[in-house]
Scaffold this active site. Structure first.
Site, short mmCIF file in Angstrom:
data_model
loop_
_atom_site.label_atom_id
_atom_site.label_comp_id
_atom_site.label_asym_id
_atom_site.label_seq_id
_atom_site.Cartn_x
_atom_site.Cartn_y
_atom_site.Cartn_z
CE LYS A 59 114.72 83.42 59.67
NZ LYS A 59 114.00 82.33 59.41
N GLY A 85 114.37 74.94 74.51
CA GLY A 85 113.77 76.20 73.94
C GLY A 85 112.40 76.50 74.29
CE1 TYR A 86 107.89 74.31 77.33
CE2 TYR A 86 106.73 76.40 78.28
CZ TYR A 86 106.70 74.85 77.82
OH TYR A 86 105.62 73.98 78.13
N GLY A 87 110.02 78.79 73.27
CA GLY A 87 109.23 79.99 72.67
C GLY A 87 107.97 79.33 71.98
CG ASN A 88 105.15 79.83 68.21
OD1 ASN A 88 105.53 78.84 67.44
ND2 ASN A 88 103.98 80.16 68.30
CB ALA A 89 109.32 76.23 67.81
N GLY A 90 108.87 75.50 70.61
CA GLY A 90 109.17 74.66 71.93
C GLY A 90 108.17 74.45 72.81
N1 GLU Z 1 110.43 82.17 60.79
C1 GLU Z 1 109.96 80.77 60.54
C2 GLU Z 1 110.93 80.05 59.63
O1 GLU Z 1 112.08 80.22 60.02
C3 GLU Z 1 108.60 80.94 59.72
C4 GLU Z 1 108.87 81.97 58.30
C5 GLU Z 1 107.72 82.17 57.62
O2 GLU Z 1 106.70 81.99 57.99
O3 GLU Z 1 107.87 82.96 56.55
O4 GLU Z 1 110.77 79.11 58.80
#
Ligand code: GLU
Length: 434
Positions: free
Chosen positions: A124, A236-241
């Site tokens: 990360k 949360g209303y980013g990409n995932a939300g």
């Molecule tokens: N950031 C995303 C996660 O936490 C995706 C990570 C990725 O695609 O490598 O799973």
């Protein structure tokens, strides 16, 4: 005129000390591992090795701002464990980023890739900055500066970043471009979540939410819940939300009655229309102020009496202080680390069905892996093929978690840990690491 600003708004807190108002998510990650290790009777050396990242790089980045000043940013890349394959995980741009958050998130990536049985490890990255206050040109210079420093430990066979909180396909494109210049050839496979025109994969955009939706379908079938018309709330209303809003309606026929972002939430018991809310957010920068809804706080949203709650924002939002008030039957963790271990116990005893982050949001990294495969192959799949492959991976992982929960009589998160940790331990054992 060029001048140096030593203490800039984006680096106000000491990057090596977590802010006192925050819980330490890395301690949470270690505690979760400790619990699984005890049940599995994990070898003590393997356990200790897995409690820590194998490597971490701390970087300091001078970035020219639009007004001619130079601002100094701090960033990190943490590689938790690559025994099963190259490190994989996103990069976050956030004002509250700390090394401990990044360590926790890297650790969770190791478990996520192992649980999904993807041949990758856990990494990360993070930069302490507030992208909302930066211009596109400043963000581009920051993204390139980060890769110039961190690029030395990245590579399609070493460590492959991706988008995460407040980073986008646009940012991935700048980063892939910078890395390609450093190598002297195009290396699109060094990063995933890229735009389609630069080697991105069809279906990567909504993959995190889609994977979570497939899990909700599996969980509902297990507990005999009818999802059609059932109410749901999304924090949360980013990409995932925002993608979860769209797909909960399209794929599960659910009624989304509340959504929120960092500025606050909106509520309408008759359901919120995805297109209208999305358009409002595009125009104003927030879901708040949407005309066909009343206001609700982020805290209030979490406690709504809904069938499914999607925490899709940041870590540590469901804690021992509000867990007893959570009324959702299913919690689908699209965020990383939204529930603390104390809250986990309270919710388990109440009979809440948690789909843990390791599984629920793993659709993103799964399609990232598909993107890497396609990049290496130089051949690209149709969206339908990506969806079908993702669904198969998510269902298989759900089954192994569910069966393990039954076998050990533990909650889903612990079961997911047991599956993931045993796979990583097996790889380390075969490699002779312990
Ligand atoms: N950031 C995303 C996660 O936490 C995706 C990570 C990725 O695609 O490598 O799973």
């Amino acid at each position: 005129m060029t001048h140096i600003t030593a203490s800039a708004p984006c680096s106000m807190h000491d990057p090596f000390v977590k802010s006192p108002s925050q819980r330490d998510p890395f301690k949470t990650a270690q505690k979760q591992l400790d619990e699984a290790a005890a049940i599995m009777k994990l070898d003590p050396a393997a356990h200790e090795l897995l409690r820590w990242p194998l490597r971490e790089l701390h970087v300091t980045l001078p970035v020219r701002m639009d007004n001619g000043s130079t601002r100094i940013f701090h960033g990190f890349r943490v590689q938790h464990n690559d025994s099963r394959g190259p490190n994989k995980g996103g990069i976050r741009f956030h004002p509250d980023e700390t090394i401990d958050t990044v360590r926790a998130l890297a650790t969770w990536m190791t478990w996520k890739t192992a649980l999904l049985d993807i041949p990758l490890g856990g990494g990360k990255g993070g930069v302490i900055c507030d992208p909302k206050t930066m211009s596109d040109a400043e963000l581009e210079r920051l993204s390139r500066a980060y890769i110039r420093q961190v690029g030395r430990i990245l590579g399609p066979d070493k460590d492959i970043p991706a988008p995460d909180v407040y980073t986008t396909p646009r940012i991935m494109a700048w980063m892939a471009d910078e890395y390609s210049f450093m190598q002297g050839n195009n290396e699109f496979g060094v990063i995933t979540g890229k735009p389609l025109a630069l080697g991105g994969s069809a279906g990567r955009g909504d993959a995190t939410a889609r994977g979570g939706i497939y899990c909700v379908r599996e969980a509902a079938a297990e507990i005999g819940m009818n999802l059609a018309g059932a109410e749901t709330a999304i924090q949360g209303y980013g990409n995932a939300g925002s993608s979860a809003h769209k797909l909960a309606v399209e794929l599960l026929c659910m009624k989304v009655i509340a959504v929120s972002d960092s500025k606050g939430g909106i509520y309408n018991p008759d359901g919120l229309d995805y297109k209208a809310v999305h358009a409002h957010k595009q125009k104003t920068g927030s879901v708040t102020g949407f005309s066909e809804a009343t206001a609700i706080t982020n805290e209030g949203l979490l406690e709504l009496d809904v069938a499914v709650l999607f925490p899709a924002a940041l870590e540590s939002v469901i804690t021992e202080t509000n867990a007893a008030n959570i009324r959702a039957k299913i919690i689908a963790e699209l965020a990383n680390g939204p529930t603390t271990p104390e809250a986990d116990t309270i919710l388990y005893n109440k009979g809440t069905h948690i789909i843990p982050d390791l599984l629920c949001n793993a659709g993103g990294v799964t399609v990232s892996w598909f993107e890497m495969v396609q990049n290496a192959y130089g051949y690209y799949w149709e969206k339908e093929e990506v969806h079908a492959r993702l669904e198969k991976k998510m269902k298989t992982a759900f089954r192994s978690m569910y069966e393990t929960a039954g076998k050990y009589h533990v909650h889903n998160r612990l079961a997911a840990y047991i599956v993931a940790v045993s796979r990583v331990a097996e790889a380390m054992k075969l490699r002779g690491w312990f």
